[in-house]
Design an enzyme around this catalytic site. Structure first.
Site, PDB file in Angstrom:
ATOM      1  N   CYS A 133      -6.409 -36.044  -6.632  1.00 11.18           N
ATOM      2  CA  CYS A 133      -7.583 -36.894  -6.749  1.00 11.18           C
ATOM      3  C   CYS A 133      -8.733 -36.080  -7.340  1.00 11.18           C
ATOM      4  O   CYS A 133      -8.627 -34.870  -7.493  1.00 11.18           O
ATOM      5  CB  CYS A 133      -7.970 -37.431  -5.372  1.00 11.18           C
ATOM      6  SG  CYS A 133      -8.151 -36.134  -4.144  1.00 11.18           S
ATOM      7  N   CYS A 144      -9.937 -33.163  -5.280  1.00  7.68           N
ATOM      8  CA  CYS A 144      -9.028 -32.022  -5.209  1.00  7.68           C
ATOM      9  C   CYS A 144      -9.223 -31.133  -6.432  1.00  7.68           C
ATOM     10  O   CYS A 144      -9.251 -29.908  -6.332  1.00  7.68           O
ATOM     11  CB  CYS A 144      -7.582 -32.495  -5.135  1.00  7.68           C
ATOM     12  SG  CYS A 144      -7.335 -33.819  -3.957  1.00  7.68           S
TER      13      CYS A 144
END
Lengths: 338, 77
Positions: free
Chosen positions: B10, B13
């Site tokens: 994501c 991240c």
């Protein structure tokens, strides 16, 4: 110096209150005193509405996001999981739905969270209650509904959202669909040794509040200004009875249709609000508009694709189907009451 | 030292991966950084919110992005 960090929120709160209670008079002063527009005209009142509403909603947003940020520092996913372990179906559904509101959640964490819940033996239906409530009852959505449509609409949104999460999770639990979770999910053995709590002090919690404000308000403020601009354009322009007429005339299929359109769409809560205010401006009944909003932020195609990794098709479709029916039901109910 | 950034890919991240690279570089920390996006692998660490940071097989941070100052402290202690 450092030990006085907790003083800042109190000072800021004082300033906040002072600003908030003076908003209307400042807005009036700008419109009547500085720009000197003729009173009562559509443009004047639209501008007054806009100048008053934008800072009002943004102030509410900052305060509530700050408080939510602090509250969330008490609710980690690990603690939530612990609270849900060994709960019976219905109690578990109720608790999971409520915890879904306060536990920090981002749709990209849906899979690890799902796996973490299932791995520790939390029933599937309870897990789903959490997964439904967490995105749908979103603090930004609630604040915006409160700021733009009043506390009743906001309260009804939260209450009906909870009812959907609880009942949809309960139904999924009753259907006994455990075998429709991908089998590798049950093979996971997580190492729980790393789960000691981080030590969190009051200063850290306050910092968490500031961080939440910076992150969330920074992301959504533009949508909010756009949403209020739309609302302002409609303000004082759409005759009161216009909405009532359309509600009376509204066709029965408007709710299911708007929900079906909303389900695959994805937007964050702030992005959907301008659209909802356009819909309402166009005379769409509130229940239909809210159902559309729930469908958009509660269910989405990207989320389904992510969840497909852990759910077999049948369970995924059941999940979507049950939640969709719940939202449609709420839309009808809302339209019937209002 | 071995640093692992856990996250199924994501936006947050990726931000943490980049931040970790920056902090390691700026402070001359001797470390290898590995990005772990396999969900089975992530679950082995018992992490329920991503991104998470693992230093020498120990989870030191999860579910949020630290400031670079905090990250520096985590990596140099």
């Amino acid at each position: 110096m450092k030990s006085f960090k907790w003083l800042w929120p109190i000072i800021l709160l004082g300033l906040w209150i002072l600003t908030y209670i003076n908003l209307q008079s400042v807005a009036d002063w700008i419109v009547d005193g500085v720009i000197q527009l003729p009173k009562g005209q559509h443009l004047t009142e639209a501008l007054r509405f806009f100048i008053f509403e934008v800072p009002k909603v943004l102030l509410l947003l900052v305060l509530i996001i700050f408080v939510v940020g602090i509250i969330r520092s008490f609710f980690t996913p690990e603690r939530t999981r612990k609270a849900l372990e060994g709960k019976s179906l219905f109690t578990g559904n109720v608790m999971a739905s409520m915890l879904g509101i306060v536990t920090p959640f981002c749709s990209c964490s849906a899979i690890p969270l799902f796996l973490g819940f299932v791995e520790s033996g939390i029933p599937l239906g309870v897990t789903f209650s959490f997964l439904i409530a967490a995105p749908m009852i979103n603090e930004v959505a609630v604040i915006l509904l409160f700021g733009m449509f009043g506390w009743k609409v906001a309260a009804i949104y939260v209450a009906t959202g909870l009812v959907i999460a609880i009942s949809a999770g309960w139904v999924i639990g009753k259907l006994k669909l455990e075998k429709h979770v991908e089998s590798w999910v049950y093979e996971i053995k997580a190492d729980h040794s790393s789960e000691e709590e981080e030590k969190i002090h009051l200063d850290d919690r306050i910092q968490a509040g500031y961080n939440a404000v910076r992150e969330i308000v920074g992301k959504v403020w533009l949508y909010i200004v756009a949403g209020i601009a739309v609302g302002a354009a409609a303000h004082g322009y759409v005759p009161e009875s216009f909405m009532a007429n359309l509600m009376g005339k509204s066709t029965w299929y408007s709710v299911p249709l708007s929900v079906l359109i909303g389900v695959p769409l994805y937007s964050n809560a702030a992005g959907i609000i301008p659209i909802v205010s356009v819909l309402i401006e166009k005379g769409v009944p509130l229940g239909t508009a809210l159902a559309f909003m729930m469908a958009v932020i509660g269910l989405s195609l990207p989320e389904m694709i992510i969840l497909r990794k852990v759910l077999k098709m049948r369970l995924l479709l059941t999940f979507v189907g049950v939640v969709t029916i719940g939202i449609i039901f709420v839309g009808f109910l809302f339209n019937a009451i209002y | 030292m071995e640093i692992k950034v856990l996250g199924p890919g994501c936006a947050k991240c990726n931000t943490l991966v980049k931040l970790t690279h920056d902090v390691v570089e700026q402070n001359g920390i001797n470390a290898t950084i590995i990005k772990v996006d396999d969900i089975m692998e992530i679950m082995k660490y018992g992490v329920m919110s991503t991104p998470a940071l693992v230093v020498d097989e120990k989870v030191v941070l999860k579910g949020r992005i630290p400031t670079s100052e905090e990250l520096k402290q985590l990596l140099t202690k």
